[in-house]
Write an enzyme that holds these catalytic residues in place. Structure first.
Site, PDB file in Angstrom:
ATOM      1  N   ARG A  88      -8.022   7.000   7.552  1.00  0.00           N
ATOM      2  CA  ARG A  88      -7.049   7.973   7.061  1.00  0.00           C
ATOM      3  C   ARG A  88      -7.687   9.203   7.757  1.00  0.00           C
ATOM      4  NH1 ARG A  88      -2.865   9.620   3.150  1.00  0.00           N
ATOM      5  NH2 ARG A  88      -2.122  11.371   4.166  1.00  0.00           N
ATOM      6  N   ASP A 142      -0.744   7.414  -3.554  1.00  0.00           N
ATOM      7  CA  ASP A 142      -0.336   8.497  -3.819  1.00  0.00           C
ATOM      8  C   ASP A 142      -0.164   8.349  -5.921  1.00  0.00           C
ATOM      9  OD1 ASP A 142       0.677   9.887  -1.849  1.00  0.00           O
ATOM     10  OD2 ASP A 142       2.426   9.247  -1.654  1.00  0.00           O
ATOM     11  N   ARG A 151       0.651   6.356   9.347  1.00  0.00           N
ATOM     12  CA  ARG A 151      -0.592   6.685   8.676  1.00  0.00           C
ATOM     13  C   ARG A 151      -1.078   5.287   8.165  1.00  0.00           C
ATOM     14  NH1 ARG A 151       1.119  10.200   4.598  1.00  0.00           N
ATOM     15  NH2 ARG A 151       1.985  11.164   6.126  1.00  0.00           N
ATOM     16  N   ASP A 164      -1.822   5.405   2.580  1.00  0.00           N
ATOM     17  CA  ASP A 164      -1.444   6.548   1.979  1.00  0.00           C
ATOM     18  C   ASP A 164      -1.533   6.018   0.249  1.00  0.00           C
ATOM     19  OD1 ASP A 164      -0.529   9.032   1.297  1.00  0.00           O
ATOM     20  OD2 ASP A 164       1.636   8.773   1.904  1.00  0.00           O
TER      21      ASP A 164
HETATM   22  N1  ROI Z   1       8.495   6.139   4.675  1.00  0.00           N
HETATM   23  C1  ROI Z   1       7.928   5.140   3.883  1.00  0.00           C
HETATM   24  N2  ROI Z   1       9.221   4.218   4.228  1.00  0.00           N
HETATM   25  N3  ROI Z   1       7.020   4.771   3.260  1.00  0.00           N
HETATM   26  C2  ROI Z   1       6.101   5.541   3.079  1.00  0.00           C
HETATM   27  O1  ROI Z   1       4.964   5.104   2.239  1.00  0.00           O
HETATM   28  C3  ROI Z   1       6.129   6.625   3.682  1.00  0.00           C
HETATM   29  N4  ROI Z   1       5.202   7.839   3.357  1.00  0.00           N
HETATM   30  C4  ROI Z   1       5.191   8.858   3.803  1.00  0.00           C
HETATM   31  C5  ROI Z   1       6.367   9.439   4.572  1.00  0.00           C
HETATM   32  C6  ROI Z   1       5.895   9.809   6.063  1.00  0.00           C
HETATM   33  C7  ROI Z   1       7.117  10.542   3.981  1.00  0.00           C
HETATM   34  N5  ROI Z   1       7.432   8.471   4.669  1.00  0.00           N
HETATM   35  C8  ROI Z   1       7.188   7.067   4.329  1.00  0.00           C
HETATM   36  O2  ROI Z   1       4.357   9.704   3.569  1.00  0.00           O
END
Ligand code: ROI
Length: 160
Positions: A84, A99, A94, A97
């Protein structure tokens, strides 16, 4: 003291499905934590710039004795391990991610963490997987997650 913690996983570069599966294993190996379950794994349309690949998304539920800040250090190092970078375009593609969506019923808002995650109520790729795990989930603000689905369409998201 342990907390139930929901963690969102997303990836759209470099074998994203394989990355998500590895990240789930890494979450299962976190110290002082127990992996409870994972939602279905979904393919979703990118939120943000459309000129990026579709995402693979899922949500994991763990029980942990770590603090939110300790857990955050671990999730950042798992992201880093998967290449990342944090310099790209805003809302760009990315490799991985992670979260922290909910940390028990705790409300955290400081220079490193905002929990519940700020995007939780607007994102189909968070809401529907949360409901796979806990259909009667209620947010610390007393909103039921199921009630959010009436305003948030699936937007083409499908389990894979
Ligand atoms: N869009 C989708 N579909 N899934 C994600 O995990 C995701 N993560 C993000 C952004 C770029 C907002 N868009 C995303 O961080």
């Amino acid at each position: 003291m342990s907390e139930l913690v929901y963690i969102g996983l997303g990836a759209n570069l470099q074998s994203p499905l394989a990355t998500i599966k590895l990240a789930l294993e890494e979450l299962a190996n976190l110290p002082n934590s127990e992996f409870i379950t994972v939602s279905k794994i979904y393919s979703s349309k990118p939120m943000g710039p459309a000129d990026q690949p579709d995402y693979i998304n899922a949500v994991a539920l763990i029980k942990t004795e770590l603090t939110a800040h300790e857990l955050f250090k671990h999730t950042c190092s798992i992201e880093d391990k998967h290449g990342r970078t944090r310099l790209g375009e805003h809302w760009g593609a990315r490799t991985l991610d992670l979260d922290i969506l909910l940390f028990g019923q705790q409300l955290i808002n400081d220079e490193t963490l905002i929990i519940p995650h700020y995007g939780l109520q607007q994102r189909e790729f968070v809401i529907y997987p949360l409901l796979d795990i806990t259909p009667d989930l209620v947010l610390p603000c007393s909103t039921s997650v199921a009630a959010l689905t009436s305003n948030i369409p699936l937007n083409g998201m499908t389990p894979i």
